[in-house]
Scaffold this motif. Structure first.
Motif, PDB file in Angstrom:
ATOM      1  N   VAL A  53     -67.843 -39.505  28.475  1.00 39.31           N
ATOM      2  CA  VAL A  53     -67.066 -40.747  28.509  1.00 39.31           C
ATOM      3  C   VAL A  53     -66.423 -40.930  29.882  1.00 39.31           C
ATOM      4  N   ILE A  54     -65.884 -39.855  30.437  1.00 41.55           N
ATOM      5  CA  ILE A  54     -65.261 -39.917  31.764  1.00 41.55           C
ATOM      6  C   ILE A  54     -66.299 -40.268  32.829  1.00 41.55           C
ATOM      7  N   VAL A  55     -67.455 -39.614  32.757  1.00 40.47           N
ATOM      8  CA  VAL A  55     -68.524 -39.901  33.714  1.00 40.47           C
ATOM      9  C   VAL A  55     -68.987 -41.352  33.588  1.00 40.47           C
ATOM     10  N   GLY A  56     -69.077 -41.854  32.356  1.00 40.06           N
ATOM     11  CA  GLY A  56     -69.461 -43.243  32.151  1.00 40.06           C
ATOM     12  C   GLY A  56     -68.500 -44.201  32.800  1.00 40.06           C
ATOM     13  N   GLY A  57     -67.213 -43.919  32.722  1.00 38.63           N
ATOM     14  CA  GLY A  57     -66.213 -44.772  33.356  1.00 38.63           C
ATOM     15  C   GLY A  57     -66.338 -44.780  34.864  1.00 38.63           C
ATOM     16  N   ILE A  58     -66.610 -43.604  35.433  1.00 38.14           N
ATOM     17  CA  ILE A  58     -66.723 -43.486  36.890  1.00 38.14           C
ATOM     18  C   ILE A  58     -67.979 -44.179  37.413  1.00 38.14           C
ATOM     19  N   LEU A  59     -69.100 -43.973  36.735  1.00 37.56           N
ATOM     20  CA  LEU A  59     -70.375 -44.469  37.235  1.00 37.56           C
ATOM     21  C   LEU A  59     -70.652 -45.925  36.871  1.00 37.56           C
ATOM     22  N   PHE A  60     -70.238 -46.339  35.675  1.00 43.85           N
ATOM     23  CA  PHE A  60     -70.614 -47.662  35.185  1.00 43.85           C
ATOM     24  C   PHE A  60     -69.478 -48.677  35.215  1.00 43.85           C
ATOM     25  N   GLY A  61     -68.251 -48.235  35.491  1.00 41.95           N
ATOM     26  CA  GLY A  61     -67.113 -49.145  35.484  1.00 41.95           C
ATOM     27  C   GLY A  61     -66.489 -49.246  34.111  1.00 41.95           C
ATOM     28  N   PRO A  62     -65.295 -49.842  34.011  1.00 43.62           N
ATOM     29  CA  PRO A  62     -64.568 -49.860  32.740  1.00 43.62           C
ATOM     30  C   PRO A  62     -65.239 -50.675  31.642  1.00 43.62           C
ATOM     31  N   VAL A  63     -65.820 -51.820  31.967  1.00 41.37           N
ATOM     32  CA  VAL A  63     -66.422 -52.676  30.936  1.00 41.37           C
ATOM     33  C   VAL A  63     -67.787 -52.143  30.513  1.00 41.37           C
ATOM     34  N   MET A  64     -68.702 -52.004  31.474  1.00 38.83           N
ATOM     35  CA  MET A  64     -70.039 -51.514  31.133  1.00 38.83           C
ATOM     36  C   MET A  64     -69.970 -50.071  30.628  1.00 38.83           C
ATOM     37  N   SER A 164     -60.452 -43.215  33.643  1.00 41.07           N
ATOM     38  CA  SER A 164     -61.311 -42.411  34.514  1.00 41.07           C
ATOM     39  C   SER A 164     -61.794 -43.235  35.700  1.00 41.07           C
ATOM     40  N   HIS A 165     -62.101 -44.515  35.460  1.00 40.99           N
ATOM     41  CA  HIS A 165     -62.521 -45.397  36.548  1.00 40.99           C
ATOM     42  C   HIS A 165     -61.379 -45.632  37.535  1.00 40.99           C
ATOM     43  N   GLU A 166     -60.188 -45.863  37.015  1.00 41.25           N
ATOM     44  CA  GLU A 166     -59.029 -46.101  37.874  1.00 41.25           C
ATOM     45  C   GLU A 166     -58.726 -44.870  38.725  1.00 41.25           C
ATOM     46  N   LEU A 167     -58.811 -43.694  38.119  1.00 38.70           N
ATOM     47  CA  LEU A 167     -58.514 -42.461  38.851  1.00 38.70           C
ATOM     48  C   LEU A 167     -59.534 -42.235  39.965  1.00 38.70           C
ATOM     49  N   ALA A 168     -60.814 -42.472  39.649  1.00 38.63           N
ATOM     50  CA  ALA A 168     -61.859 -42.276  40.650  1.00 38.63           C
ATOM     51  C   ALA A 168     -61.752 -43.306  41.777  1.00 38.63           C
ATOM     52  N   SER A 169     -61.305 -44.509  41.460  1.00 32.44           N
ATOM     53  CA  SER A 169     -61.248 -45.595  42.445  1.00 32.44           C
ATOM     54  C   SER A 169     -59.995 -45.532  43.307  1.00 32.44           C
ATOM     55  N   GLU A 170     -58.856 -45.248  42.677  1.00 31.05           N
ATOM     56  CA  GLU A 170     -57.576 -45.345  43.369  1.00 31.05           C
ATOM     57  C   GLU A 170     -56.911 -44.001  43.627  1.00 31.05           C
ATOM     58  N   GLY A 171     -57.334 -42.969  42.899  1.00 25.27           N
ATOM     59  CA  GLY A 171     -56.650 -41.692  43.005  1.00 25.27           C
ATOM     60  C   GLY A 171     -55.338 -41.723  42.231  1.00 25.27           C
ATOM     61  N   ILE A 172     -54.545 -40.692  42.415  1.00 25.05           N
ATOM     62  CA  ILE A 172     -53.263 -40.612  41.703  1.00 25.05           C
ATOM     63  C   ILE A 172     -52.211 -41.385  42.500  1.00 25.05           C
TER      64      ILE A 172
END
Length: 215
Positions: A53-64, A164-172
Motif C-alpha cells: 500500500v505504501i509503495v502504491g502511494g509513492i509510485l502511483f499517487g494518492p488517487v490512482m 505515503s505519497h505526501e512523505l515521499a514528495s515533501e519529506g517530514i
C-alpha cells in the motif's frame, strides 16, 4: 502455499520496501499488473499488504494508488473467500475449526450477520487476510462479503496511500505532521464510531478477544 511463497523469495520481496519499489518502477507499463498480482499473492499467502500500500502511494499517487490498491485488495479478499469455499468446509474445519479466530467469526455471523462483518472490517480484532478465509467458511453471501469488504477498506487505504505519497514528495515537514495528525484522528474516530455502532447493535468484544452478542 505459504511455504512455496516463502522459499521462492517472494515473501522477502514483498516485505522489502526498496526492492519492491524498484521492481515495480522498472516494469514500466506492466507495473500496475505486477503490483496487483503481488498484492493478491501476498493476501492469499497471509502476508500483510501494508508495504505494498505504501509503495502504491509513492509510485502511483494518492488517487490512482488508492484505486489500484482497493481493486487488488478486493480481488484478493474475494479469491481467498472463494478458495475457502471451494476447498470445502469439512476439510478446512479439520485444520482451522478449533482456532479462536474462526470460532469467534462463525459465532458472530450466526448471531449478528452482516453487522459483525462490518465491525470486524473496521475494527482490527483479527488479521485481515485470515478473516478472508474464515468468512468463506461461514454462511455469509459472496457479494455481501465482497462489497462490504471494499467499502470498509477504502478509508484506511486512502489515508495510508495519501500519507505515503505526501512523505515521499515533501519529506517530514510541519504540513506533513499536521496532515498525519489529522489522518490519525480520522482513523481513530472511525474505529470509535464502529465500536459505538457495535454497542448499539449489541455486538460486544468479550474478555478473550471474541465478539459476543450482548442480550
Amino acid at each position: 502455499m505459504v511455504g512455496v511463497f516463502h522459499y521462492s523469495g517472494l515473501s522477502g520481496l514483498i516485505t522489502h520496501f526498496q526492492h519492491l519499489q524498484d521492481l515495480i518502477r522498472q516494469s514500466g507499463m506492466f507495473g500496475y499488473a505486477l503490483y496487483i498480482l503481488l498484492f493478491i499473492v501476498a493476501a492469499l499467502c497471509l502476508i500483510p499488504g501494508s508495504v505494498l500500500v505504501i509503495v502504491g502511494g509513492i509510485l502511483f499517487g494518492p488517487v490512482m494508488g488508492t484505486l489500484v490498491s482497493l481493486f487488488a485488495a478486493t480481488v484478493a479478499s474475494a479469491l481467498s473467500f472463494l478458495l475457502a469455499r471451494w476447498l470445502g468446509r469439512d476439510l478446512l474445519l479439520k485444520y482451522v475449526g478449533h482456532t479462536t479466530i474462526f470460532q469467534a467469526i462463525e459465532k458472530g455471523i450466526a448471531q449478528s450477520g452482516i453487522d459483525f462483518l462490518i465491525f470486524t472490517r473496521l475494527v482490527p480484532l483479527f488479521p485481515y487476510n485470515i478473516q478472508n478465509y474464515a468468512y468463506g467458511l461461514t454462511t455469509i453471501s459472496f457479494w455481501s462479503f465482497t462489497v462490504i469488504s471494499a467499502v470498509t477498506t477504502l478509508p484506511g487505504l486512502f489515508i495510508y496511500t495519501l500519507m505515503s505519497h505526501e512523505l515521499a514528495s515533501e519529506g517530514i515537514t510541519l504540513a506533513f505532521m499536521v496532515k498525519l495528525s489529522i489522518a490519525g484522528f480520522i482513523l481513530f474516530a472511525l474505529v470509535q464510531a464502529a465500536k459505538a455502532w457495535a454497542r448499539v447493535k449489541r455486538i460486544v468484544p468479550s474478555a478473550n478477544g471474541e465478539l459476543a452478542d450482548k442480550s
